[in-house]
Design a protein around this motif. Structure first.
Motif, short mmCIF file in Angstrom:
data_model
loop_
_atom_site.label_atom_id
_atom_site.label_comp_id
_atom_site.label_asym_id
_atom_site.label_seq_id
_atom_site.Cartn_x
_atom_site.Cartn_y
_atom_site.Cartn_z
N UNK A 120 -15.09 16.32 17.15
CA UNK A 120 -15.54 15.25 18.34
C UNK A 120 -16.79 14.62 18.42
N UNK A 121 -18.21 15.65 18.10
CA UNK A 121 -18.96 14.87 18.05
C UNK A 121 -18.71 13.83 17.53
N UNK A 122 -18.43 13.63 16.41
CA UNK A 122 -19.06 12.03 15.83
C UNK A 122 -18.16 10.79 16.52
N UNK A 123 -17.29 11.24 17.70
CA UNK A 123 -15.95 10.49 18.40
C UNK A 123 -14.99 10.25 17.73
N UNK A 124 -14.80 11.26 17.06
CA UNK A 124 -13.33 10.93 16.93
C UNK A 124 -12.32 11.63 17.99
N UNK A 125 -11.36 10.91 18.26
CA UNK A 125 -10.55 11.21 19.18
C UNK A 125 -9.56 12.33 18.43
N UNK A 126 -9.77 13.56 19.46
CA UNK A 126 -9.83 15.00 18.48
C UNK A 126 -8.50 15.26 19.95
N UNK A 127 -7.72 16.24 18.85
CA UNK A 127 -6.40 17.16 20.02
C UNK A 127 -6.61 18.07 19.26
#
Length: 96
Positions: free
Chosen positions: A85-92
């Motif tokens: 998330x810190x690297x702007x990947x869309x994570x769930x």
């Protein structure tokens, strides 16, 4: 049962295989990436996470629609979610 066609599903059973698959598809759009923290023995998903982080740090993140993190290890799963998330990947975070 639903067919996955026209999509292709690839499975990596170790972090080394995961890194290899991502590198093989470096310039492709990956619709979904499913990650499990614990891969058996001493292996974990962290080398794959590091590859994704380094790509983003270098200004060339992998093109991934959504990264789904599932794991029986809640601390490990949360580490993966926070890192990506810190690297702007869309994570769930997914509970199976």
């Amino acid at each position: 049962m639903r067919s996955l066609w026209p999509w292709t599903t690839r499975i990596a059973r170790s972090s080394g295989e995961g890194v290899e698959l991502l590198q093989e598809h470096r310039d492709s759009l990956i619709d979904e990436l499913w990650l499990d923290h614990d891969l058996g023995g001493d292996d974990s998903i962290l080398p794959v996470v590091t590859l994704l982080e380094e790509a983003a740090f270098n200004g060339r993140p992998f093109r991934i629609g959504t990264v789904y993190v599932h794991s029986a290890n809640p601390i490990g799963a949360e580490t993966v979610v926070r890192s990506l998330t810190r690297w702007n990947y869309q994570v769930r975070r997914v509970t199976l």
